[in-house]
Design a protein around this motif. Structure first.
Motif, PDB file in Angstrom:
ATOM      1  N   GLN A 121       0.476  -1.471   0.257  1.00  0.00           N
ATOM      2  CA  GLN A 121      -0.099   0.074   0.382  1.00  0.00           C
ATOM      3  C   GLN A 121       0.668   1.242   0.215  1.00  0.00           C
ATOM      4  O   GLN A 121       2.118   1.058   0.621  1.00  0.00           O
ATOM      5  N   LYS A 168       1.319   6.069  -0.943  1.00  0.00           N
ATOM      6  CA  LYS A 168      -0.298   7.002  -1.612  1.00  0.00           C
ATOM      7  C   LYS A 168       1.025   7.685  -3.075  1.00  0.00           C
ATOM      8  O   LYS A 168       2.081   6.629  -3.277  1.00  0.00           O
ATOM      9  N   ASN A 192       0.045   9.888 -10.303  1.00  0.00           N
ATOM     10  CA  ASN A 192      -1.587  10.768  -9.408  1.00  0.00           C
ATOM     11  C   ASN A 192      -2.334  10.248  -9.382  1.00  0.00           C
ATOM     12  O   ASN A 192      -3.987  11.153  -9.131  1.00  0.00           O
ATOM     13  N   CYS A 220      -8.145   7.464  -6.986  1.00  0.00           N
ATOM     14  CA  CYS A 220      -7.860   7.907  -6.054  1.00  0.00           C
ATOM     15  C   CYS A 220      -7.460   7.349  -4.435  1.00  0.00           C
ATOM     16  O   CYS A 220      -6.552   7.670  -4.018  1.00  0.00           O
ATOM     17  N   SER A 221      -8.236   6.452  -4.319  1.00  0.00           N
ATOM     18  CA  SER A 221      -7.674   4.719  -3.892  1.00  0.00           C
ATOM     19  C   SER A 221      -8.135   4.182  -3.717  1.00  0.00           C
ATOM     20  O   SER A 221      -8.857   3.713  -4.587  1.00  0.00           O
ATOM     21  N   ARG A 264      -4.017   1.566  -3.125  1.00  0.00           N
ATOM     22  CA  ARG A 264      -3.667   2.984  -2.888  1.00  0.00           C
ATOM     23  C   ARG A 264      -4.291   3.982  -1.761  1.00  0.00           C
ATOM     24  O   ARG A 264      -5.550   3.993  -1.836  1.00  0.00           O
ATOM     25  N   THR A 265      -3.453   4.439  -1.061  1.00  0.00           N
ATOM     26  CA  THR A 265      -4.012   5.036   0.158  1.00  0.00           C
ATOM     27  C   THR A 265      -4.665   6.634  -0.084  1.00  0.00           C
ATOM     28  O   THR A 265      -3.707   6.705  -0.522  1.00  0.00           O
ATOM     29  N   ALA A 266      -5.480   6.778   0.567  1.00  0.00           N
ATOM     30  CA  ALA A 266      -5.940   7.829   0.186  1.00  0.00           C
ATOM     31  C   ALA A 266      -5.904   9.289   1.219  1.00  0.00           C
ATOM     32  O   ALA A 266      -5.488   8.380   2.264  1.00  0.00           O
ATOM     33  N   ILE A 267      -5.865   9.786   0.795  1.00  0.00           N
ATOM     34  CA  ILE A 267      -5.078  11.289   1.138  1.00  0.00           C
ATOM     35  C   ILE A 267      -6.561  12.462   2.634  1.00  0.00           C
ATOM     36  O   ILE A 267      -7.363  12.048   1.884  1.00  0.00           O
ATOM     37  N   GLY A 310     -11.205   8.913   4.799  1.00  0.00           N
ATOM     38  CA  GLY A 310      -9.597   8.160   4.632  1.00  0.00           C
ATOM     39  C   GLY A 310      -9.465   8.062   5.937  1.00  0.00           C
ATOM     40  O   GLY A 310      -7.606   7.540   6.190  1.00  0.00           O
ATOM     41  N   GLY A 316      -1.353   7.683   3.659  1.00  0.00           N
ATOM     42  CA  GLY A 316      -2.085   8.693   2.385  1.00  0.00           C
ATOM     43  C   GLY A 316      -1.093   9.782   2.488  1.00  0.00           C
ATOM     44  O   GLY A 316      -1.634  10.785   1.368  1.00  0.00           O
ATOM     45  N   GLY A 317      -1.295  10.153   3.801  1.00  0.00           N
ATOM     46  CA  GLY A 317      -0.902  12.468   3.702  1.00  0.00           C
ATOM     47  C   GLY A 317      -1.146  12.269   4.945  1.00  0.00           C
ATOM     48  O   GLY A 317      -1.972  11.317   5.993  1.00  0.00           O
TER      49      GLY A 317
END
Length: 262
Positions: free
Chosen positions: A11, A13, A54, A58-59, A81-84, A109, A160-161
């Motif tokens: 996983q 971002k 990018n 998105c996730s 893919r982890t979302a922000i 998220g 994800g951020g």
């Protein structure tokens, strides 16, 4: 033909560097991140390195594979893919500074786990695997807070951020203080309108209690004038003699202010 055996991380971002491990990788022309083609940053016989793009999704889960210069595509492995995270609001607008308190945070998220930071006060854990759109946590106390109200920004950090700072706030509130306050008049019959001045941290009074000489406690509704003053009416059936008044805000309950019912 390339064969993928593992990913260095399952996983991540956008912007994270991921290594694809396997065999026959030296002819890799592109990495297939779901339906998005990505040019690898380096290739060896056993690895292909790429940067999480990018682009959509998105996730969520995507398949990762590689395609060779001759157009042959390998097997695929799953990547998440982890979302922000985002924050949109809270269940409460304030908490007592002295104790902190329970806060439900809304946004997105959150299910990935991570941390919740409450401004300059502190950081607590975000429970992993929970609801993606809301989470409940205990905001830490700030017993050293010197002013009445301090807005603190809530941010969430996950794999994800970090959510945008300044979009969600909670107010840390100290208890109201009547120690230096005066009541004008200080005596009077029931029904008297009294002005209290010289207090502090009186913003947002949620309730007030007038206790008469017979120990009967009346819930009254003060009318705020400022952060240091308000008015109230002595209850119509209050017994004569020494009485006290306390007020309560999000920060707690004040000490007593004396009044004499005549």
């Amino acid at each position: 033909m390339a064969t993928i055996t593992s990913l260095s991380a399952t996983q991540g971002k956008p912007g994270d560097s991921i290594t694809i491990n396997g065999s026959g990788m030296s002819t890799t022309a592109r990495v297939n991140f779901g339906s998005t083609p990505v040019t690898p940053t380096s290739v060896t016989a056993t690895t292909a390195v790429f940067t999480v793009p990018n682009s959509a999704p998105c996730s969520g889960q995507v398949s990762v594979s590689v395609t060779s210069t001759s157009g042959i595509t390998s097997n695929s492995l799953a990547f998440f893919r982890t979302a922000i995270p985002t924050t949109t609001g809270t269940s409460v607008t304030c908490v007592p500074a002295a104790t902190g308190g329970s806060v439900t945070l809304f946004g997105s998220g959150f299910a990935a786990g991570g941390t919740i930071t409450v401004g300059s006060v502190g950081t607590v854990a975000l429970a992993a695997g929970g609801n993606d759109t809301q989470t409940t946590f205990t905001a830490p106390a700030d017993a050293t807070q010197a002013t009445c109200i301090v807005p603190q920004t809530i941010t969430v950090t996950t794999a994800g951020g970090t959510s945008t700072s300044g979009t969600t706030l909670v107010e840390y509130t100290n208890p109201p203080v009547l120690a230096a306050a005066t009541a004008t008049p200080a005596t009077g019959p029931d029904g008297t309108t009294v002005t209290v001045s010289g207090g502090s941290c009186l913003d947002g009074i949620t309730s007030a209690t007038f206790t008469d000489s017979a120990a009967t406690a009346f819930t009254i509704t003060p009318a705020p004038l400022s952060s240091s003053s308000f008015t109230f009416d002595v209850p119509a059936t209050a017994a004569t003699g020494a009485a006290t008044l306390t007020v309560t805000t999000c920060g707690g309950t004040s000490g007593t202010l004396a009044f004499t019912v005549t």
